[in-house]
Design a protein around this motif. Structure first.
Motif, mmCIF file in Angstrom:
data_model
loop_
_atom_site.group_PDB
_atom_site.id
_atom_site.type_symbol
_atom_site.label_atom_id
_atom_site.label_comp_id
_atom_site.label_asym_id
_atom_site.label_seq_id
_atom_site.Cartn_x
_atom_site.Cartn_y
_atom_site.Cartn_z
ATOM 1 N N ASP A 44 0.827 -1.218 0.000
ATOM 2 C CA ASP A 44 0.000 0.000 0.000
ATOM 3 C C ASP A 44 0.859 1.265 0.000
ATOM 4 O OD1 ASP A 44 -2.394 1.442 0.042
ATOM 5 O OD2 ASP A 44 -2.359 1.613 2.222
ATOM 6 N N ASP A 45 0.219 2.387 -0.337
ATOM 7 C CA ASP A 45 0.860 3.701 -0.300
ATOM 8 C C ASP A 45 0.628 4.309 1.085
ATOM 9 O OD1 ASP A 45 1.828 6.237 -0.614
ATOM 10 O OD2 ASP A 45 0.545 6.782 -2.298
ATOM 11 N N HIS A 46 1.490 3.988 2.034
ATOM 12 C CA HIS A 46 1.313 4.449 3.404
ATOM 13 C C HIS A 46 1.533 5.953 3.540
ATOM 14 C CE1 HIS A 46 2.110 0.128 3.635
ATOM 15 N NE2 HIS A 46 1.302 0.154 4.680
ATOM 16 N N ALA A 48 0.297 8.186 1.514
ATOM 17 C CA ALA A 48 -1.019 8.786 1.287
ATOM 18 C C ALA A 48 -1.898 8.646 2.522
ATOM 19 C CB ALA A 48 -1.687 8.137 0.079
ATOM 20 N N ALA A 49 -1.810 7.495 3.185
ATOM 21 C CA ALA A 49 -2.596 7.282 4.401
ATOM 22 C C ALA A 49 -2.134 8.215 5.515
ATOM 23 C CB ALA A 49 -2.483 5.829 4.844
ATOM 24 N N ALA A 52 -3.672 11.627 5.039
ATOM 25 C CA ALA A 52 -5.074 11.663 5.462
ATOM 26 C C ALA A 52 -5.173 11.658 6.989
ATOM 27 C CB ALA A 52 -5.832 10.477 4.872
ATOM 28 N N THR A 263 -10.803 12.615 2.349
ATOM 29 C CA THR A 263 -9.866 12.387 1.252
ATOM 30 C C THR A 263 -10.347 11.245 0.373
ATOM 31 O OG1 THR A 263 -8.035 13.127 2.653
ATOM 32 C CG2 THR A 263 -7.461 11.856 0.686
ATOM 33 N N ARG A 266 -9.327 7.441 0.726
ATOM 34 C CA ARG A 266 -8.543 7.264 1.956
ATOM 35 C C ARG A 266 -9.391 7.507 3.201
ATOM 36 N NH1 ARG A 266 -3.976 4.161 1.645
ATOM 37 N NH2 ARG A 266 -3.180 4.456 -0.470
ATOM 38 N N SER A 267 -10.597 8.039 3.039
ATOM 39 C CA SER A 267 -11.475 8.308 4.183
ATOM 40 C C SER A 267 -12.615 7.305 4.228
ATOM 41 C CB SER A 267 -12.044 9.727 4.105
ATOM 42 O OG SER A 267 -11.037 10.691 4.272
ATOM 43 N N PRO A 280 -6.635 5.059 12.130
ATOM 44 C CA PRO A 280 -6.341 4.354 10.882
ATOM 45 C C PRO A 280 -7.097 3.027 10.845
ATOM 46 C CG PRO A 280 -4.331 5.038 12.025
ATOM 47 C CD PRO A 280 -5.457 5.184 12.995
ATOM 48 N N ARG A 293 -6.144 -1.347 1.396
ATOM 49 C CA ARG A 293 -5.462 -0.080 1.651
ATOM 50 C C ARG A 293 -5.754 0.433 3.046
ATOM 51 N NH1 ARG A 293 -6.816 4.451 -2.344
ATOM 52 N NH2 ARG A 293 -6.239 2.827 -3.814
ATOM 53 N N MET A 295 -6.976 3.189 5.375
ATOM 54 C CA MET A 295 -7.912 4.305 5.340
ATOM 55 C C MET A 295 -7.894 4.995 6.708
ATOM 56 S SD MET A 295 -9.329 3.474 2.277
ATOM 57 C CE MET A 295 -10.935 4.233 2.123
#
Length: 350
Positions: A44-46, A48-49, A52, A263, A266-267, A280, A293, A295
């Protein structure tokens, strides 16, 4: 409260599942997992998390969360995965109900500041008397009695009553004006009546089967059958009022339950009885388009009830609405809780 504290102590000690009854309902179970048990975690793209998470963590009041927020602000985004792994532990929270994940979005409507032959359907602020009682007039009573007229409660007028109805379901949106500018509106209260699904009503009337019903199908049917469609919308007694939200940049998402912008992808909207707002949440959504992912729980919803129930925010506009409307999938969600909060609740702290 003590039952919850003992449950978190069990988590801190690495106990498997800890059960306690909640108000006579099905027992809620808490199971500590490892990050290795989260499918797709490493991919995952942590970063980006983490972005958020920073949107709302400063609003959390608990000292442990505040400390984590301070650390997150100093964190190198490239090392975001290590941050979550170092300071959190994954906790699977279940209440016996199957997992269900749906989607929501920020709709865009066409409207104007003044009524006209095209823009005939008002977007209302909440009247003062409706704030003072828990249950005010129903949708039908309100819209047919004239009680809202001539009071300056209109924020704008839009051109489509069906889109206005779905704006109320989403709770926020944008109204695009003829000059190209827009008004952003957010949830401003409700009349206190329970929401009734008009999709379920179409099934009850024998017009569609349950697997055929979607937001797009409902909209088309109402537009093809204007008189019966107006009556169908009145089947839902709940009515949502709005407020104008002018301080949010056009590039940002709408305000969630924490009064901060959500987001895209991500939300999550969650049930705060089980999932702390701002936490999270690792999402493992199955279905035609699986999603794995991290969120952030930043919103709530009247239909979001249960430990394994959540709404994914898909963004703004028609494309986001189409994608959100397709989502109705199983899977599981795992909440990330601060390690230090669990250890602080060891026996002897009662």
């Amino acid at each position: 409260m003590r039952g919850l504290r003992r449950a978190l102590c069990a988590l801190a000690l690495g106990a498997g599942a800890y059960l306690f009854p909640q108000g006579g309902q099905a027992e809620t179970s808490y199971t500590m997992l490892s990050f290795a048990q989260l499918e797709g975690w490493a991919e995952d793209d942590h970063k980006a998390a983490l972005g958020a998470f920073l949107q709302t963590c400063r609003d959390l009041n608990d000292p442990d969360w505040r400390a984590l927020c301070a650390l997150a602000n100093e964190q190198d985004p490239k090392a975001a995965r290590g941050f979550f792994q170092l300071f959190f532990r994954p906790v699977l929270i279940e209440d016996g109900a199957p997992a269900l994940f749906t989607g929501y979005f920020e709709p865009e409507l066409s409207g104007a500041r003044r009524p006209s032959s095209r823009y005939r359907y008002p977007v209302y602020r909440q009247p003062p008397e409706a704030r003072k009682i828990s249950q005010w007039l129903t949708r039908r009573e309100m819209l047919t009695s004239g009680v809202m007229e001539g009071r300056g409660l209109e924020i704008a007028w839009v051109d489509d009553p069906v889109e206005l109805f779905f704006l109320q379901i989403q709770g926020s949106g944008r109204i695009r004006l003829p000059d190209g500018s827009s008004i952003r509106v957010g949830y401003g209260g409700a009349n206190g009546h329970e929401y009734r699904s008009i999709g379920t009503e179409l099934v009850r009337r024998g017009i569609y089967n349950i697997h055929q019903v979607s937001a797009a199908v409902i909209k088309r049917w109402v537009r093809r059958n204007p008189l019966a469609g107006e009556d169908l919308l009145m089947h839902n007694p709940s009515y949502v009022f709005f407020r104008e939200v002018s301080r949010i940049p056009a590039s940002a998402g709408p305000l969630g339950a924490m009064n901060r912008s959500v987001t895209t992808l991500r939300s999550l909207a969650v049930d705060p009885r089980f999932t702390p707002l701002g936490a999270p949440v690792w999402l493992e959504k199955d279905g035609a388009k699986p999603m794995r992912r991290l969120m952030i729980a930043q919103d709530t919803g009247s239909a979001i009830k249960g430990a394994q129930r959540a709404d994914v925010f898909f963004g703004s506009g028609d494309k986001a609405g189409i994608e959100a409307g397709k989502l109705r999938d199983p899977g599981r969600m795992v909440v990330l809780l601060p390690i230090q909060r669990a250890y602080a609740l060891l026996p002897g702290d009662d």
